[in-house]
Scaffold this motif. Structure first.
Motif, PDB file in Angstrom:
ATOM      1  N   ILE A  27       0.865  -1.174   0.000  1.00 34.21           N
ATOM      2  CA  ILE A  27       0.000   0.000   0.000  1.00 34.21           C
ATOM      3  C   ILE A  27       0.903   1.226   0.000  1.00 34.21           C
ATOM      4  CG2 ILE A  27      -1.752   1.295   1.266  1.00 34.21           C
ATOM      5  CD1 ILE A  27      -2.881  -1.299   2.287  1.00 34.21           C
ATOM      6  N   SER A  28       0.697   2.106  -0.971  1.00 41.11           N
ATOM      7  CA  SER A  28       1.603   3.226  -1.171  1.00 41.11           C
ATOM      8  C   SER A  28       0.828   4.516  -1.385  1.00 41.11           C
ATOM      9  CB  SER A  28       2.525   2.942  -2.370  1.00 41.11           C
ATOM     10  OG  SER A  28       1.763   2.612  -3.527  1.00 41.11           O
ATOM     11  N   ASP A  29       1.544   5.627  -1.338  1.00 43.65           N
ATOM     12  CA  ASP A  29       0.913   6.942  -1.533  1.00 43.65           C
ATOM     13  C   ASP A  29       1.843   7.848  -2.329  1.00 43.65           C
ATOM     14  OD1 ASP A  29       2.290   9.117   0.423  1.00 43.65           O
ATOM     15  OD2 ASP A  29       2.350   7.147   1.373  1.00 43.65           O
ATOM     16  N   GLY A  30       1.321   9.003  -2.712  1.00 41.60           N
ATOM     17  CA  GLY A  30       2.078   9.897  -3.577  1.00 41.60           C
ATOM     18  C   GLY A  30       2.909  10.934  -2.875  1.00 41.60           C
ATOM     19  N   ASP A  31       2.995  10.878  -1.543  1.00 42.59           N
ATOM     20  CA  ASP A  31       3.633  11.964  -0.802  1.00 42.59           C
ATOM     21  C   ASP A  31       4.856  11.517  -0.001  1.00 42.59           C
ATOM     22  OD1 ASP A  31       3.372  14.832  -0.150  1.00 42.59           O
ATOM     23  OD2 ASP A  31       3.127  14.127   1.913  1.00 42.59           O
ATOM     24  N   ASP A  32       5.305  10.281  -0.197  1.00 40.28           N
ATOM     25  CA  ASP A  32       6.494   9.828   0.528  1.00 40.28           C
ATOM     26  C   ASP A  32       7.341   8.955  -0.385  1.00 40.28           C
ATOM     27  OD1 ASP A  32       5.316   7.285   0.495  1.00 40.28           O
ATOM     28  OD2 ASP A  32       4.669   7.347   2.573  1.00 40.28           O
ATOM     29  N   TRP A  33       8.242   8.185   0.199  1.00 37.12           N
ATOM     30  CA  TRP A  33       9.174   7.347  -0.550  1.00 37.12           C
ATOM     31  C   TRP A  33       8.528   6.154  -1.234  1.00 37.12           C
ATOM     32  CZ3 TRP A  33       9.568   8.975   4.488  1.00 37.12           C
ATOM     33  CH2 TRP A  33       9.001   8.130   5.450  1.00 37.12           C
ATOM     34  N   THR A  34       7.222   5.957  -1.041  1.00 40.87           N
ATOM     35  CA  THR A  34       6.520   4.895  -1.783  1.00 40.87           C
ATOM     36  C   THR A  34       5.833   5.439  -3.030  1.00 40.87           C
ATOM     37  OG1 THR A  34       4.458   5.118  -0.495  1.00 40.87           O
ATOM     38  CG2 THR A  34       6.135   3.600   0.351  1.00 40.87           C
ATOM     39  N   ALA A  35       6.085   6.696  -3.366  1.00 41.76           N
ATOM     40  CA  ALA A  35       5.407   7.326  -4.502  1.00 41.76           C
ATOM     41  C   ALA A  35       5.681   6.605  -5.818  1.00 41.76           C
ATOM     42  CB  ALA A  35       5.835   8.795  -4.613  1.00 41.76           C
ATOM     43  N   HIS A  36       6.808   5.899  -5.904  1.00 44.20           N
ATOM     44  CA  HIS A  36       7.179   5.230  -7.148  1.00 44.20           C
ATOM     45  C   HIS A  36       6.791   3.755  -7.169  1.00 44.20           C
ATOM     46  CE1 HIS A  36       9.538   8.789  -8.269  1.00 44.20           C
ATOM     47  NE2 HIS A  36       9.936   8.801  -7.008  1.00 44.20           N
ATOM     48  N   ASN A  37       6.084   3.279  -6.150  1.00 46.67           N
ATOM     49  CA  ASN A  37       5.735   1.854  -6.088  1.00 46.67           C
ATOM     50  C   ASN A  37       5.111   1.297  -7.362  1.00 46.67           C
ATOM     51  OD1 ASN A  37       4.920   0.798  -2.638  1.00 46.67           O
ATOM     52  ND2 ASN A  37       6.835   1.439  -3.549  1.00 46.67           N
ATOM     53  N   PRO A  38       4.136   1.995  -7.972  1.00 44.74           N
ATOM     54  CA  PRO A  38       3.496   1.394  -9.158  1.00 44.74           C
ATOM     55  C   PRO A  38       4.455   1.154 -10.318  1.00 44.74           C
ATOM     56  CG  PRO A  38       2.138   3.156  -8.264  1.00 44.74           C
ATOM     57  CD  PRO A  38       3.462   3.255  -7.569  1.00 44.74           C
ATOM     58  N   ASP A  39       5.514   1.977 -10.407  1.00 37.08           N
ATOM     59  CA  ASP A  39       6.405   1.898 -11.566  1.00 37.08           C
ATOM     60  C   ASP A  39       7.779   1.331 -11.250  1.00 37.08           C
ATOM     61  OD1 ASP A  39       4.485   3.263 -13.237  1.00 37.08           O
ATOM     62  OD2 ASP A  39       5.037   5.092 -12.157  1.00 37.08           O
ATOM     63  N   LEU A  40       8.120   1.218  -9.981  1.00 36.11           N
ATOM     64  CA  LEU A  40       9.466   0.793  -9.617  1.00 36.11           C
ATOM     65  C   LEU A  40       9.451  -0.483  -8.769  1.00 36.11           C
ATOM     66  CD1 LEU A  40      12.511   1.397  -9.690  1.00 36.11           C
ATOM     67  CD2 LEU A  40      12.198   2.879  -7.691  1.00 36.11           C
ATOM     68  N   GLU A  41       9.072  -0.367  -7.522  1.00 33.21           N
ATOM     69  CA  GLU A  41       9.187  -1.512  -6.615  1.00 33.21           C
ATOM     70  C   GLU A  41       8.195  -2.625  -6.947  1.00 33.21           C
ATOM     71  OE1 GLU A  41      10.761   2.100  -4.469  1.00 33.21           O
ATOM     72  OE2 GLU A  41       8.908   1.653  -5.578  1.00 33.21           O
ATOM     73  N   TYR A  42       6.942  -2.254  -7.216  1.00 33.82           N
ATOM     74  CA  TYR A  42       5.937  -3.279  -7.480  1.00 33.82           C
ATOM     75  C   TYR A  42       6.273  -4.117  -8.715  1.00 33.82           C
ATOM     76  CZ  TYR A  42       1.511  -5.375  -8.958  1.00 33.82           C
ATOM     77  OH  TYR A  42       0.555  -6.253  -9.393  1.00 33.82           O
ATOM     78  N   PRO A  43       6.619  -3.532  -9.861  1.00 37.72           N
ATOM     79  CA  PRO A  43       6.970  -4.375 -11.013  1.00 37.72           C
ATOM     80  C   PRO A  43       8.174  -5.276 -10.738  1.00 37.72           C
ATOM     81  CG  PRO A  43       6.517  -2.138 -11.726  1.00 37.72           C
ATOM     82  CD  PRO A  43       6.575  -2.109 -10.225  1.00 37.72           C
ATOM     83  N   PHE A  44       9.148  -4.759  -9.998  1.00 38.85           N
ATOM     84  CA  PHE A  44      10.320  -5.572  -9.667  1.00 38.85           C
ATOM     85  C   PHE A  44       9.919  -6.801  -8.853  1.00 38.85           C
ATOM     86  CE2 PHE A  44      13.448  -6.635  -6.385  1.00 38.85           C
ATOM     87  CZ  PHE A  44      14.529  -7.016  -7.163  1.00 38.85           C
ATOM     88  N   ILE A  45       9.123  -6.583  -7.800  1.00 37.34           N
ATOM     89  CA  ILE A  45       8.728  -7.696  -6.936  1.00 37.34           C
ATOM     90  C   ILE A  45       7.781  -8.639  -7.688  1.00 37.34           C
ATOM     91  CG2 ILE A  45       7.622  -8.310  -4.754  1.00 37.34           C
ATOM     92  CD1 ILE A  45       8.487  -5.569  -3.674  1.00 37.34           C
TER      93      ILE A  45
END
Length: 387
Positions: free
Chosen positions: A275-293
């Motif tokens: 679960i991520s949001d646009g205002d912290d270090w998880t802002a890139h989850n949809p394009d960075l961390e999630y595709p990798f995992i």
């Protein structure tokens, strides 16, 4: 002799790892990379494995690195926990009790146990670590989460970070805070697994921010966790801003460097929701961390077991919409009752009662802190040095 993987990683990322020294551990803290650097780091790491076999070799190395960096030589203490559970309170559809038990000699985990008012014969167990908010497990949104999950049919344990809530045997920012909190989480898992009616094949953990770090670190090293929901925390470039997250060398060790995104990937193929949001270090989850995992989940044919729910306009919290996403994911994978707590398709938190801190207090005149309790940072550190 360095492994082939280490040499490849060093060659691929030599510009990024200017400080990389495979002969000694180092700390990776805060915003260790830029998002752009993190993208290159993940791409380089992904070249170290290409199937289930090579990934599982890497994952085993990552788990060993976490335990070595945290100076944890034994995963579990064989001694019985002998928990003290008291002050039962009854609310609409669930109960709340106050709990403490010893995790390491002289140190006590403190928290609250939420259970269905009419518990089924078999139910999941869910751990709920919390973030760095001042009130910790006592906060309204933590109580909402635990109460709703109990109403859905789970046994839920919310426990304190060290130095917060009722846990005042040492400060929060002791040097080995990471070790103590991970040991507390492992023993909390022992505790909830031991309770009557808890199905040990349906165990989960979910927490936000620093509690999100505890979530994926526990799930990485302890395969008893069946489902994990780290909230607003998994990042490939941010390593945690507190010593309880990045104050010990669990990311960069001789022959190995990793990120929290790669550590979260060790949960595969077990169900994982970012679960991520646009205002912290998880802002890139949809394009960075999630595709990798997700790519690693694909090795197992298990891409249906990982999800990312992203709230681009929200901030760093475990607020109502994030809780709704967590409820649905946990409900799906733990076979919880979603319909029974829903109104017009929305999971309804309004029946929940928010208790005052004194009602949730673990240590009372009748149930005081035990006589063998450690007092102060020095005593706690002495025990951690040898445990």
């Amino acid at each position: 002799m360095k492994s082939i993987g280490t040499l490849v990683l060093g060659l691929l990322c030599s510009g990024l790892f200017a400080q990389f020294n495979p002969e000694k551990p180092e700390l990776c803290q805060g915003r260790f990379y830029s998002p752009e650097e993190a993208q290159d780091v993940l791409a380089a790491a992904a070249r170290l494995y290409g199937d289930t076999g090579t990934w599982e070799t890497r994952a085993a190395s990552l788990r060993a690195g976490i335990l070595a960096g945290a100076e944890i030589s034994k995963m579990r203490d064989p001694k019985p926990l002998q928990p003290i559970i008291h002050s039962k309170k009854t609310a609409a559809g669930y109960t709340v009790e106050n709990v403490f038990f010893e995790s390491v000699p002289g140190f006590y985990v403190t928290g609250n146990l939420y259970r269905p008012l009419h518990p089924p014969s078999s139910m999941p167990g869910i751990l709920c670590p919390h973030g760095h908010g001042n009130d910790g497990r006592l906060q309204e949104y933590t109580q909402q989460r635990c109460a709703t999950l109990a109403r859905m049919g789970a046994t839920v344990f919310a426990y304190d970070m060290i130095g917060m809530g009722d846990s005042h045997q040492c400060d929060h920012k002791i040097d080995k805070a990471f070790k103590l909190q991970l040991l507390n989480s492992i023993r909390a898992l022992d505790f909830i697994s031991s309770l009557p009616g808890v199905d040990t094949s349906r165990l989960a953990v979910t927490g936000e921010s620093g509690g999100g770090t505890q979530t994926f670190m526990l799930a990485a090293v302890d395969d008893r966790i069946d489902v994990a929901v780290p909230v607003v925390m998994v990042s490939a470039y941010f390593f945690g801003g507190c010593v309880c997250e990045s104050g010990m060398p669990v990311h960069k060790r001789p022959g190995q460097q990793t990120t929290n995104a790669e550590i979260a990937a060790t949960i595969a193929p077990r169900p994982l929701l970012l679960i991520s949001d646009g205002d912290d270090w998880t802002a890139h989850n949809p394009d960075l961390e999630y595709p990798f995992i997700r790519h690693i989940y694909a090795y197992y044919g298990a891409t249906d077991q990982i999800e990312n729910v992203h709230f681009a306009d929200e901030k760093h919290d475990y607020g109502p919409t994030k809780r709704q996403a967590a409820y649905r994911f946990l409900g799906k994978h733990l076979q919880l009752d979603l319909e029974g707590v829903s109104t017009n398709g929305i999971i309804d938190e309004t029946p929940n009662h928010i208790y005052a801190p004194e009602e949730l207090a673990v240590f009372t005149r009748e149930y005081p802190l035990p006589a063998n309790a450690l007092h102060g940072n020095e005593q706690v550190m002495q025990v951690l040095d040898v445990f």
